[in-house]
Scaffold this motif. Sequence first.
Motif, mmCIF file in Angstrom:
data_model
loop_
_atom_site.group_PDB
_atom_site.id
_atom_site.type_symbol
_atom_site.label_atom_id
_atom_site.label_comp_id
_atom_site.label_asym_id
_atom_site.label_seq_id
_atom_site.Cartn_x
_atom_site.Cartn_y
_atom_site.Cartn_z
ATOM 1 N N GLU A 191 0.854 -1.186 0.000
ATOM 2 C CA GLU A 191 0.000 0.000 0.000
ATOM 3 C C GLU A 191 0.885 1.229 0.000
ATOM 4 O O GLU A 191 1.997 1.196 0.527
ATOM 5 N N ASP B 77 -6.567 -0.489 -6.455
ATOM 6 C CA ASP B 77 -7.728 -0.178 -5.630
ATOM 7 C C ASP B 77 -7.382 0.904 -4.617
ATOM 8 O O ASP B 77 -6.237 0.985 -4.154
ATOM 9 N N THR C 225 -7.598 1.747 -0.987
ATOM 10 C CA THR C 225 -7.780 0.914 0.213
ATOM 11 C C THR C 225 -8.237 1.709 1.419
ATOM 12 O O THR C 225 -8.681 1.140 2.397
ATOM 13 N N ASP C 226 -8.103 3.038 1.350
ATOM 14 C CA ASP C 226 -8.506 3.891 2.460
ATOM 15 C C ASP C 226 -8.984 5.218 1.875
ATOM 16 O O ASP C 226 -8.199 5.947 1.267
#
Length: 194
Positions: free
Chosen positions: A40, A71, A73-74
Amino acid sequence: MSPTSHRTDGDIVQDFLLVADLLEEPQLARLYAYLAREGEATVQDMMDDLELAQGTAYSYVNRLVDAGVVDVTDDEQPRRYAAREIDLTVTTAADDREYMITPALIDAVGRRETDADIDTYIDRHGVTGLATALTYAVARERGEVTHRLMAEDFDISPLAAEMILQALRPVAHEHYDIEEAGAGLDEVAEIFGE
């Protein structure tokens, strides 16, 4: 993003088209490979680690998100992004050979801009040739083949084979389980008390 039996042909074709952008644009491939390696990251991380301008980093990450290979993710600020797993098998019509499109191959393509040997190899043999060379690079690092065998199989000079195998060595070690064989120079120096 691995094709499975429950997916329709249209989905698999869409997956391939999404990945095709990564194989055609080394900058996108480099960013995808970075996210795959890091797990990430924020856009600021990408800017710092890849030395990207802010506008460029946002543009690239948005393209990868839109393509469905990355994607969010947060959603909280700063947003964090992660690469989706890519594992596609492509069979060429010309010679019925299968090629795996994996994060390792995308990473190798991403290094095209910073490694002249990879760039030249792709120009001469295409991404499919690079995929095969990556297979040989992994096998060589495992002690299963030599550069001469690759040269013979590809009908290229041993020097050309050695150059691409050396260029792909870091990719092989970053993406595949390869045991180090023998003692390294540091270990040899310790044995002799140097």
